[in-house]
Write a protein that holds these residues in place. Structure first.
Motif, PDB file in Angstrom:
ATOM      1  N   SER A 125     -50.492  65.479 -66.986  1.00 26.77           N
ATOM      2  CA  SER A 125     -50.690  64.603 -68.123  1.00 26.77           C
ATOM      3  C   SER A 125     -51.286  65.400 -69.272  1.00 26.77           C
ATOM      4  O   SER A 125     -52.021  66.357 -69.058  1.00 26.77           O
TER       5      SER A 125
ATOM      6  N   ASP B  71     -53.339  63.954 -71.162  1.00 29.08           N
ATOM      7  CA  ASP B  71     -54.647  63.323 -71.284  1.00 29.08           C
ATOM      8  C   ASP B  71     -55.668  64.067 -70.420  1.00 29.08           C
ATOM      9  O   ASP B  71     -55.559  64.087 -69.191  1.00 29.08           O
TER      10      ASP B  71
ATOM     11  N   LEU C 158     -58.664  63.316 -69.582  1.00 25.49           N
ATOM     12  CA  LEU C 158     -59.368  62.444 -68.634  1.00 25.49           C
ATOM     13  C   LEU C 158     -58.527  62.182 -67.396  1.00 25.49           C
ATOM     14  O   LEU C 158     -59.050  62.141 -66.283  1.00 25.49           O
ATOM     15  N   GLU C 159     -57.220  62.024 -67.586  1.00 28.54           N
ATOM     16  CA  GLU C 159     -56.331  61.798 -66.438  1.00 28.54           C
ATOM     17  C   GLU C 159     -56.259  63.046 -65.558  1.00 28.54           C
ATOM     18  O   GLU C 159     -56.269  62.953 -64.338  1.00 28.54           O
ATOM     19  N   ARG C 160     -56.219  64.215 -66.181  1.00 26.94           N
ATOM     20  CA  ARG C 160     -56.216  65.466 -65.412  1.00 26.94           C
ATOM     21  C   ARG C 160     -57.517  65.617 -64.642  1.00 26.94           C
ATOM     22  O   ARG C 160     -57.516  66.008 -63.474  1.00 26.94           O
TER      23      ARG C 160
ATOM     24  N   GLU D 234     -59.515  63.264 -63.629  1.00 31.54           N
ATOM     25  CA  GLU D 234     -59.542  62.275 -62.544  1.00 31.54           C
ATOM     26  C   GLU D 234     -58.689  62.750 -61.368  1.00 31.54           C
ATOM     27  O   GLU D 234     -59.084  62.617 -60.207  1.00 31.54           O
ATOM     28  N   ALA D 235     -57.522  63.311 -61.653  1.00 31.93           N
ATOM     29  CA  ALA D 235     -56.654  63.820 -60.588  1.00 31.93           C
ATOM     30  C   ALA D 235     -57.349  64.949 -59.840  1.00 31.93           C
ATOM     31  O   ALA D 235     -57.347  64.996 -58.608  1.00 31.93           O
TER      32      ALA D 235
ATOM     33  N   THR E 164     -60.071  63.566 -57.617  1.00 27.02           N
ATOM     34  CA  THR E 164     -59.509  62.910 -56.434  1.00 27.02           C
ATOM     35  C   THR E 164     -59.141  63.939 -55.376  1.00 27.02           C
ATOM     36  O   THR E 164     -59.469  63.776 -54.192  1.00 27.02           O
TER      37      THR E 164
ATOM     38  N   HIS F 251     -47.886  59.649 -53.580  1.00 25.52           N
ATOM     39  CA  HIS F 251     -48.688  59.982 -54.758  1.00 25.52           C
ATOM     40  C   HIS F 251     -49.741  61.043 -54.431  1.00 25.52           C
ATOM     41  O   HIS F 251     -49.926  61.999 -55.198  1.00 25.52           O
TER      42      HIS F 251
END
Length: 70
Positions: free
Chosen positions: A16, A18, A20-22, A24-25, A28, A59
């Motif tokens: 991404s 983004d 923040l999305e990176r 978060e990934a 995780t 996913h």
């Protein structure tokens, strides 16, 4: 002590744009690796691991492949 995953963020540029999305990934996957290390004695499978984090097996596997650059 949390292991250091050198270079993982560099391999994630295709997830991404983004940040923040990176992040978060990455968090995780780092948490999943910690969980696997804690439960290594029972050798959990992908189904158990993905259920632990509320993700589908597909996913989680895709996220790991992108984060690890494999």
């Amino acid at each position: 002590m949390r292991p250091v995953y050198d270079g993982a963020m560099n391999a994630m540029t295709d997830i991404s744009a983004d940040p923040l999305e990176r992040a978060e990934a990455y968090q995780t996957i780092a948490a999943a690796l910690d969980w696997l290390q804690t439960h290594a004695d029972v050798q959990p499978g992908l189904a158990e691991l993905s259920a632990q984090f509320g993700l589908s097996e597909f996913h989680l596997q895709r996220l790991f492949a992108r984060c690890a650059g494999v």
